[in-house]
Design an enzyme around this catalytic site. Structure first.
Site, PDB file in Angstrom:
ATOM      1  CD  GLN A  30      -2.696   1.277   2.491  1.00 32.73           C
ATOM      2  OE1 GLN A  30      -2.163   1.680   3.521  1.00 32.73           O
ATOM      3  NE2 GLN A  30      -3.961   0.910   2.440  1.00 32.73           N
ATOM      4  CB  ALA A  79      -9.181   5.555   2.864  1.00 33.78           C
ATOM      5  CE1 TYR A 125      -3.437   8.834   7.657  1.00 31.03           C
ATOM      6  CE2 TYR A 125      -4.511   6.963   6.622  1.00 31.03           C
ATOM      7  CZ  TYR A 125      -3.976   7.569   7.742  1.00 31.03           C
ATOM      8  OH  TYR A 125      -4.001   6.909   8.949  1.00 31.03           O
TER       9      TYR A 125
END
Length: 388
Positions: A121, A190, A193
């Protein structure tokens, strides 16, 4: 794409064999060049066990245990991209630098050796980095408008040069992810951020091309997707994680209706996203409950799939009896997956990301699918503190 269901059963008290709840999720799935053995993913969860940004052997074994325990797809904790303002913590893993990339290559090999697939991620915290970061403290915090999710002024608004720097950093991190053998990647858009800060009107007050309408607010996240796509090519899967809720406001919304949700997501899809990962605290709650009939029962994953047509990952307190970030001691016990299976059979999602349950029990998936749910280890707050 899926194959015929495999029969999975367990022994009942009288010795007969009964179907196992969850067997429906024990089927392969393909996303571009990525093929998973089943529909279970490990949700990304920040651990801060990579001193100096370097994931070590303990991190590799932590992820490998989940792959060995039946998780088809590992989504790693957030990894910093090569931008000095990316985050505050020096112990979050980096996705740049020779030593960090060597560490990640070992992680990938270990997960693959256990039959799993793994994607990192990519993470830039924006205003959530705070005003006094320990990592690169001399770099000024930047975000869409210099506004944190609670409304406080933190850092400053990004300039055109800042946007270009961030685009290059995302592209470099994506190139690095592919070079060390990851099977795809996820962009963290999400929870307030950086990318989410552009999507939400309360943190995006810009008056240029990156602010205003929902489509305009989605412009920079879409530019990031396009830059990453150009770097990794057409077959390397890109997942985009987004959320309605923020850390300071569980009731926050970037879209108040399915039509508004489509406005937000369409630019991301057009830019090259392969799958979407709508983050919710409870996967079973309806996204727009004021709508009549079945529409009012559909979760955010279901609506995401409905308005985009893309594969979707659902998440949020899967199999647990307390919601993520609930008040109390943080304990959570196994509560079954019947509702999850109903959603899957209704076509609301393609993969399911399991979070806290996998921190407590690396074998959660094999126990569930093997009819051994009574052996599943209950989650406690202590599981967040160690790499078990």
């Amino acid at each position: 794409m899926s194959e015929p269901l495999r029969s999975t059963t367990s022994s009942s008290a009288d010795g007969s064999r009964d179907p196992v709840v969850g067997k429906e999720l024990d089927t392969p799935f393909s996303l571009g060049s990525l093929r998973t053995a089943n529909r279970f993913a490990m949700a990304p969860m920040t651990r801060r066990h990579s001193p100096g940004g370097v994931p070590g052997t303990d991190v590799a074994e932590y992820y490998a245990r989940r792959a060995a325990g039946g998780v088809g797809l590992i989504i790693t904790e957030g990894t910093y991209i090569p931008d000095p303002a990316t985050g505050p913590d020096p112990d979050v893993p980096h996705l740049y630098g020779e030593e960090s990339l060597t560490g990640w290559a070992h992680v990938v090999r270990r997960v693959h050796a256990e039959g799993g697939r793994i994607i990192p991620q990519l993470w830039h915290l924006g205003s959530q980095r705070g005003a006094e970061p320990a990592y690169h403290p001399d770099a000024e915090t930047v975000s869409a408008s210099g506004i944190a999710t609670n409304g406080d002024q933190v850092g400053r608004a990004m300039t055109t040069a800042d946007l270009d720097t961030a685009l290059r950093a995302y592209a470099e991190a994506a190139r690095n992810a592919k070079s060390v053998g990851f099977d795809g990647l996820e962009l963290h858009g999400a929870h307030g951020y950086l990318l989410d800060g552009f999507l939400w009107d309360r943190t995006n007050h810009r008056t240029d091309a990156h602010g205003g309408s929902r489509a305009a607010r989605a412009r920079f996240p879409a530019e990031v997707v396009a830059a990453v796509r150009a770097e990794v090519g057409p077959d390397f899967p890109i997942v985009f994680r987004y959320s309605q809720w923020k850390d300071s406001d569980f009731d926050a919304r970037i879209a108040g209706s399915p039509a508004e949700l489509e406005e937000v997501l369409t630019p991301l899809v057009a830019a090259g996203v392969d799958a979407l990962h709508p983050s919710t605290r409870r996967h079973y709650l309806p996204a727009f409950p004021d709508l009549p009939g079945r529409d009012g029962e559909l979760g955010l994953a279901g609506w995401t799939k409905k308005v985009t047509g893309l594969p979707v990952i659902t998440v949020g307190s899967v199999g647990l009896d307390t919601a993520f970030l609930s008040k109390g001691d943080g304990a959570a016990s196994f509560a079954g997956v019947e509702r999850l299976v109903e959603q899957f059979e209704a076509g609301e999602f393609d993969l399911v990301a399991v979070g806290r349950a996998l921190l407590a029990d690396p074998e959660w998936v094999v126990k569930l699918l093997g009819g051994r749910s009574d052996e599943i280890v209950a989650y406690t707050h202590e599981h967040r503190k160690v790499l078990r």
